[in-house]
Design a protein around this motif. Structure first.
Motif, PDB file in Angstrom:
ATOM      1  N   PHE A  90       0.858  -1.184   0.000  1.00 62.25           N
ATOM      2  CA  PHE A  90       0.000   0.000   0.000  1.00 62.25           C
ATOM      3  C   PHE A  90       0.896   1.236   0.000  1.00 62.25           C
ATOM      4  CE2 PHE A  90      -2.527  -3.245   2.308  1.00 62.25           C
ATOM      5  CZ  PHE A  90      -3.497  -3.407   1.346  1.00 62.25           C
ATOM      6  N   ARG A  91       1.486   1.499  -1.157  1.00 62.59           N
ATOM      7  CA  ARG A  91       2.464   2.576  -1.218  1.00 62.59           C
ATOM      8  C   ARG A  91       1.809   3.944  -1.103  1.00 62.59           C
ATOM      9  NH1 ARG A  91       4.108   5.584  -5.062  1.00 62.59           N
ATOM     10  NH2 ARG A  91       3.077   4.395  -6.677  1.00 62.59           N
ATOM     11  N   HIS A  92       0.622   4.078  -1.677  1.00 64.86           N
ATOM     12  CA  HIS A  92      -0.013   5.391  -1.679  1.00 64.86           C
ATOM     13  C   HIS A  92      -0.940   5.594  -0.481  1.00 64.86           C
ATOM     14  CE1 HIS A  92       1.639   6.495  -5.510  1.00 64.86           C
ATOM     15  NE2 HIS A  92       1.240   5.367  -6.035  1.00 64.86           N
ATOM     16  N   PHE A  93      -1.151   4.562   0.335  1.00 66.22           N
ATOM     17  CA  PHE A  93      -1.927   4.681   1.570  1.00 66.22           C
ATOM     18  C   PHE A  93      -3.327   5.230   1.319  1.00 66.22           C
ATOM     19  CE2 PHE A  93       2.559   5.385   2.441  1.00 66.22           C
ATOM     20  CZ  PHE A  93       2.804   4.374   3.332  1.00 66.22           C
ATOM     21  N   ARG A  94      -3.949   4.805   0.223  1.00 63.27           N
ATOM     22  CA  ARG A  94      -5.274   5.328  -0.086  1.00 63.27           C
ATOM     23  C   ARG A  94      -6.377   4.375   0.337  1.00 63.27           C
ATOM     24  NH1 ARG A  94      -3.506   7.067  -6.071  1.00 63.27           N
ATOM     25  NH2 ARG A  94      -2.579   9.059  -5.587  1.00 63.27           N
ATOM     26  N   ARG A  95      -6.101   3.095   0.289  1.00 69.21           N
ATOM     27  CA  ARG A  95      -7.175   2.144   0.562  1.00 69.21           C
ATOM     28  C   ARG A  95      -7.457   2.060   2.047  1.00 69.21           C
ATOM     29  NH1 ARG A  95      -6.232  -3.374  -2.549  1.00 69.21           N
ATOM     30  NH2 ARG A  95      -7.783  -3.886  -0.991  1.00 69.21           N
ATOM     31  N   GLY A 113       8.260   8.071  -6.269  1.00 70.18           N
ATOM     32  CA  GLY A 113       7.838   9.320  -5.662  1.00 70.18           C
ATOM     33  C   GLY A 113       6.334   9.408  -5.499  1.00 70.18           C
ATOM     34  N   ILE A 114       5.897  10.551  -4.981  1.00 72.57           N
ATOM     35  CA  ILE A 114       4.469  10.786  -4.793  1.00 72.57           C
ATOM     36  C   ILE A 114       3.774  10.818  -6.155  1.00 72.57           C
ATOM     37  CG2 ILE A 114       2.768  12.430  -3.928  1.00 72.57           C
ATOM     38  CD1 ILE A 114       4.342  11.042  -1.748  1.00 72.57           C
ATOM     39  N   ASN A 115       2.636  10.148  -6.251  1.00 75.15           N
ATOM     40  CA  ASN A 115       1.851  10.098  -7.506  1.00 75.15           C
ATOM     41  C   ASN A 115       2.669   9.582  -8.682  1.00 75.15           C
ATOM     42  OD1 ASN A 115      -0.393  11.068  -6.199  1.00 75.15           O
ATOM     43  ND2 ASN A 115      -0.048  13.199  -6.776  1.00 75.15           N
ATOM     44  N   SER A 116       3.551   8.630  -8.417  1.00 72.43           N
ATOM     45  CA  SER A 116       4.331   7.998  -9.484  1.00 72.43           C
ATOM     46  C   SER A 116       3.879   6.558  -9.657  1.00 72.43           C
ATOM     47  CB  SER A 116       5.826   8.039  -9.152  1.00 72.43           C
ATOM     48  OG  SER A 116       6.293   9.362  -9.114  1.00 72.43           O
ATOM     49  N   HIS A 117       3.976   6.062 -10.884  1.00 72.87           N
ATOM     50  CA  HIS A 117       3.570   4.697 -11.189  1.00 72.87           C
ATOM     51  C   HIS A 117       4.593   4.053 -12.115  1.00 72.87           C
ATOM     52  CE1 HIS A 117      -0.440   5.185  -9.398  1.00 72.87           C
ATOM     53  NE2 HIS A 117      -0.423   6.399  -9.933  1.00 72.87           N
ATOM     54  N   LEU A 177       9.264   7.855   4.855  1.00 71.80           N
ATOM     55  CA  LEU A 177       9.699   9.086   4.196  1.00 71.80           C
ATOM     56  C   LEU A 177       8.713   9.493   3.101  1.00 71.80           C
ATOM     57  CD1 LEU A 177      13.541   8.399   3.875  1.00 71.80           C
ATOM     58  CD2 LEU A 177      12.382   9.886   5.526  1.00 71.80           C
ATOM     59  N   GLN A 178       8.208   8.493   2.364  1.00 72.12           N
ATOM     60  CA  GLN A 178       7.198   8.786   1.342  1.00 72.12           C
ATOM     61  C   GLN A 178       5.932   9.339   1.981  1.00 72.12           C
ATOM     62  OE1 GLN A 178       6.444   5.361  -1.052  1.00 72.12           O
ATOM     63  NE2 GLN A 178       8.409   5.439  -2.105  1.00 72.12           N
ATOM     64  N   ARG A 179       5.567   8.763   3.106  1.00 72.61           N
ATOM     65  CA  ARG A 179       4.360   9.223   3.797  1.00 72.61           C
ATOM     66  C   ARG A 179       4.517  10.674   4.246  1.00 72.61           C
ATOM     67  NH1 ARG A 179      -1.075   8.889   4.463  1.00 72.61           N
ATOM     68  NH2 ARG A 179      -1.679   9.306   6.598  1.00 72.61           N
ATOM     69  N   CYS A 180       5.696  11.032   4.730  1.00 75.58           N
ATOM     70  CA  CYS A 180       5.966  12.404   5.152  1.00 75.58           C
ATOM     71  C   CYS A 180       5.787  13.361   3.969  1.00 75.58           C
ATOM     72  CB  CYS A 180       7.381  12.495   5.724  1.00 75.58           C
ATOM     73  SG  CYS A 180       7.812  14.125   6.364  1.00 75.58           S
ATOM     74  N   SER A 181       6.326  12.998   2.816  1.00 71.34           N
ATOM     75  CA  SER A 181       6.175  13.825   1.611  1.00 71.34           C
ATOM     76  C   SER A 181       4.722  13.895   1.180  1.00 71.34           C
ATOM     77  CB  SER A 181       7.023  13.249   0.471  1.00 71.34           C
ATOM     78  OG  SER A 181       8.391  13.291   0.792  1.00 71.34           O
ATOM     79  N   GLU A 182       4.021  12.779   1.334  1.00 68.09           N
ATOM     80  CA  GLU A 182       2.617  12.738   0.920  1.00 68.09           C
ATOM     81  C   GLU A 182       1.759  13.673   1.762  1.00 68.09           C
ATOM     82  OE1 GLU A 182       0.485   8.981   1.352  1.00 68.09           O
ATOM     83  OE2 GLU A 182      -0.266   9.264  -0.672  1.00 68.09           O
ATOM     84  N   VAL A 183       2.017  13.721   3.080  1.00 66.66           N
ATOM     85  CA  VAL A 183       1.247  14.614   3.952  1.00 66.66           C
ATOM     86  C   VAL A 183       1.513  16.073   3.577  1.00 66.66           C
ATOM     87  CG1 VAL A 183       0.936  15.402   6.331  1.00 66.66           C
ATOM     88  CG2 VAL A 183       1.115  12.962   5.852  1.00 66.66           C
TER      89      VAL A 183
END
Length: 463
Positions: A154-159, A248-252, A329-335
């Motif tokens: 769950f990389r994007h933590f959306r679900r 990165g954020i919003n990357s696929h 670290l990704q979560r920090c950037s996402e927030v």
């Protein structure tokens, strides 16, 4: 004092017995440092082999006759202390180290058969047996472990289920499900190791697509590309590993041929952003802040301290075992991006000013919860240039919240090496969630400011 890598363990073992009698100043600290950072100058398998060789009476160690009376038992005590500390530090990580596990098993069996230890070190022997069972080092037989559960990443933590479930630490050998998109935005779901290389991922995609060898021979071979919502894209090299946690954020991930590379575009949902109200407008600040703290604590507690060493110092594991740290670290950037996005998508000056007030209040509650990661991320998000330019929105903010945000800016001010933040953090009592990027900055400064080896000798001061 500096010592050659091959002699450092011997010097440590010589100091530990004295430490047990109160004469070994700093020996326990040295033990912790060497066990944690040994891979920078000595591979784990070699480190354990040296420990095995230092055990008196072992197949590699000197015979008991060569030891003075009592010194053999002291050395056994020291070897056991190092082994116990090693097992306590690494625990589940040892399942990834097959060759190291074999050496541990041999040393474990040697110690368990040594009857001279039972009277003096009964508690330590029992603890060793418990630790070996905990890390699942199978000594009696070599039956293969049961199949590991495959985890969705769950990389994007959306679900919603990714937030509700209890998180467990990721390891490089864990198998995950992930999506790889095609140029037409269709996708295939593949099952892969978290540490898989680009070449391995492409092999799985090729198998799913039933891509023939003839197509590859004609120059239609697939390449793996990272695509951001901004349209920025990059081709990944076949030898690169752990690409899932470095996106990165919003990357696929996209798989395409070189001919179709230029025609790749981001997913529609990434670029077609519709302004309007979201759930944040209906949620209470306390609920949002507490949810952030609970979720970030789940992520933070999964990080092993060794991940910081591997991330900054690039030890023998490289970046294979830093998945949990990189997810945080990704979560920090996402927030940070979430804060700016919510404000910029909000229509109406009044609503936007109310949302700004709510976000400042959320930051205050996160600070009260001792969740400095969420606190920092929100403040950095509010200091984004696009948000700072909303002059009318900031003017409409009540004076009380303007003053509160100024205090937050002072707290996050990087002047004098983040002095204000460090003073506040020093007064907090655990449990707390620190601002992890600053820890990495400190470690990077330490790493680049001093050498690991000086004239072939280990720089102990750096450890």
């Amino acid at each position: 004092a500096p010592a050659p890598p091959e002699r450092l363990l011997t010097a440590l073992l010589d100091r530990l017995p004295a430490a047990a009698h109160g004469r070994g100043c700093g020996a326990e600290s040295l033990l912790d440092d060497i066990v944690l950072t040994h891979s920078l100058f000595l591979p784990t398998e070699r480190f354990l082999q040296q420990l095995h060789q230092q055990y008196p009476g072992g197949p590699w160690g000197p015979p008991p006759a060569r030891w003075e009376e009592g010194s053999g038992l002291r050395r056994k005590r020291a070897v056991l202390a190092v082994l116990l500390h090693f097992l306590e530090t690494y625990k589940g990580l040892l399942q990834e180290e097959e060759s190291a596990g074999k050496v541990i098993k041999e040393l474990y069996l040697l110690i368990m058969k040594d009857t001279s230890l039972y009277h003096e070190l009964e508690d330590e022997i029992i603890k060793l047996h418990q630790l070996v069972e905990t890390v699942e080092l199978k000594v009696a037989d070599e039956t293969p472990p049961p199949n590991k559960q495959v985890k969705p990443l769950f990389r994007h933590f959306r679900r919603i289920d990714s937030c509700l479930q209890t998180r467990v630490a990721f390891r490089g050998s864990d198998e995950i499900f992930c999506r790889v998109y095609m140029p037409d935005h269709s996708y295939v779901t593949i099952r892969s190791r978290l540490s898989a290389s680009v070449q391995d991922i492409l092999a799985s995609v090729t198998e799913k697509l039933q891509y023939s060898e003839e197509q590859s021979a004609r120059g239609d071979a697939l390449i793996l590309v990272t695509m951001a919502s901004s349209g920025e894209k990059a081709v990944l090299q076949p030898s690169e590993e752990c690409v899932f946690t470095t996106l990165g954020i919003n990357s696929h991930l996209f798989a395409c041929t070189r001919d179709t590379f230029d025609s790749l575009v981001p997913l529609p949902e990434e670029i077609q952003v519709v302004p309007g109200d979201t759930e944040i407008h209906r949620a209470e600040p306390e609920d949002v802040a507490n949810h952030l703290t609970a979720f970030h604590w789940e992520l933070f507690r999964c990080i092993h301290e060794l991940e910081f060493v591997d991330y900054v110092f690039h030890g023998e594991r490289g970046r294979r075992e830093t998945a949990n740290l990189e997810l945080l670290l990704q979560r920090c950037s996402e927030v940070q991006h979430w804060v700016g996005t919510e404000l910029l998508l909000c229509e109406g000056l009044g609503k936007r000013a109310h949302l700004l007030k709510k976000l400042i209040k959320i930051a205050a509650i996160c600070k009260q919860n001792q969740d400095m990661l969420s606190f920092y991320a929100i403040v950095i998000g509010l200091n984004n240039a696009a948000v700072s330019r909303l002059r009318l929105t900031w003017e409409k903010l009540p004076g009380k919240f303007k003053n509160l945000f100024r205090k937050f800016e002072n707290l996050t001010d990087p002047c004098r090496n983040h002095k204000t933040y460090r003073e506040v953090l020093a007064k907090m009592k655990p449990p707390l969630i620190p601002f992890v990027p600053l820890i990495l900055k400190d470690l990077t400064f330490l790493h680049e400011g001093s050498k690991t080896l000086l004239d072939g000798l280990v720089n102990v001061e750096k450890l």
